[in-house]
Scaffold this active site. Sequence first.
Site, PDB file in Angstrom:
ATOM      1  N   CYS A 192       0.896  -1.345   0.040  1.00 26.79           N
ATOM      2  CA  CYS A 192       0.051   0.219   0.086  1.00 26.79           C
ATOM      3  C   CYS A 192       0.973   1.193  -0.077  1.00 26.79           C
ATOM      4  CB  CYS A 192      -1.145   0.017   1.283  1.00 26.79           C
ATOM      5  SG  CYS A 192      -2.354   1.347   1.281  1.00 26.79           S
TER       6      CYS A 192
ATOM      7  N   ASP B  72      -8.651  -2.508  -8.423  1.00 27.72           N
ATOM      8  CA  ASP B  72      -8.167  -1.532  -7.748  1.00 27.72           C
ATOM      9  C   ASP B  72      -8.672  -0.122  -8.261  1.00 27.72           C
ATOM     10  OD1 ASP B  72      -6.797   0.532  -6.147  1.00 27.72           O
ATOM     11  OD2 ASP B  72      -5.130  -0.810  -5.983  1.00 27.72           O
TER      12      ASP B  72
ATOM     13  N   HIS C 138      -7.601  -3.291  -4.309  1.00 30.21           N
ATOM     14  CA  HIS C 138      -6.748  -2.691  -3.497  1.00 30.21           C
ATOM     15  C   HIS C 138      -6.417  -3.624  -2.214  1.00 30.21           C
ATOM     16  CE1 HIS C 138      -3.732   0.049  -2.574  1.00 30.21           C
ATOM     17  NE2 HIS C 138      -4.165   0.159  -1.331  1.00 30.21           N
TER      18      HIS C 138
END
Length: 285
Positions: free
Chosen positions: A165, A222, A254
């Site tokens: 991330c 995502d 994501h």
Amino acid sequence: MNDVLPRVTLTRRTLLATGVSLGIASGFARAVSPVADSTIYTDASGLDLGQGSVEVEGGKLPLYYARPAGGTQLPVVIVVQEVFGVHEHIQDLCRRLARQGYLAVAPELYFRQGDPRQYSDISELMSKIVSQVPDAQVLADLDQTVAWAGNHGGDAQRVALTGFCWGGRIAWLYATHNPKLKAIAAWYGRLMGQPSANNPQQPIDLVKQLKVPVMGFYGGKDQGITQDSVGKMRAALQAAGRFDVLNVYPEAGHGFNADYRASYNAAAATDAWAKMLAFFRHHGV
């Protein structure tokens, strides 16, 4: 190294009952409550776990580490946190890597700005902590983390890095910064974006400066790191004569490796983890 991970999938009730809280973090970040039932906890038996710190500009950088008990001259993997800090999930990833024979070290890269685990509102976390962290500071802290690992049971000649991330973007930046690393794995980190004082350049701006082989992992669904941005990054890498690999999982979104969240995609996470380990080993880590 054993590819079978001794781990247990815990329900939220079990997590609370067992009081899972290891290292410098205390459980999971408030912003991701409630914790999903798919959460994985990796058994710590046979591992050395602990806290360390290293002097950096502005104070002592806290570290969480996991390694095989009694191990020396171990290959090293630096683990760069999610946006939520070095909470239980990042610690568990360190334990999974330790099960593979690595010294895994996760530095608390927001320590000057505050504790991200204490924020329940993601927008407040982003404005008060994340946006205040300069890239240059992070890269310098990672340099000190690598040095610490080499002095605490790790082999300084066999170092890799992985980031998730927020840390996935940092992983790309570090690939331009430290040519001594053998390999880097970037998980669903931002590739493009507007420059700012603390984030002056994005990964796509730095393709020609990459010094380390990179493997990336992205979700086809995502909404933040879009397939358009992944395609542009792939084209930029090819134009620069790079052989880095960007893996896309069409059905994943994501955070697909974050087993404590609803975004978890077990098939994609398992495949990507195996690819990452093979990539590190291919490059001698």
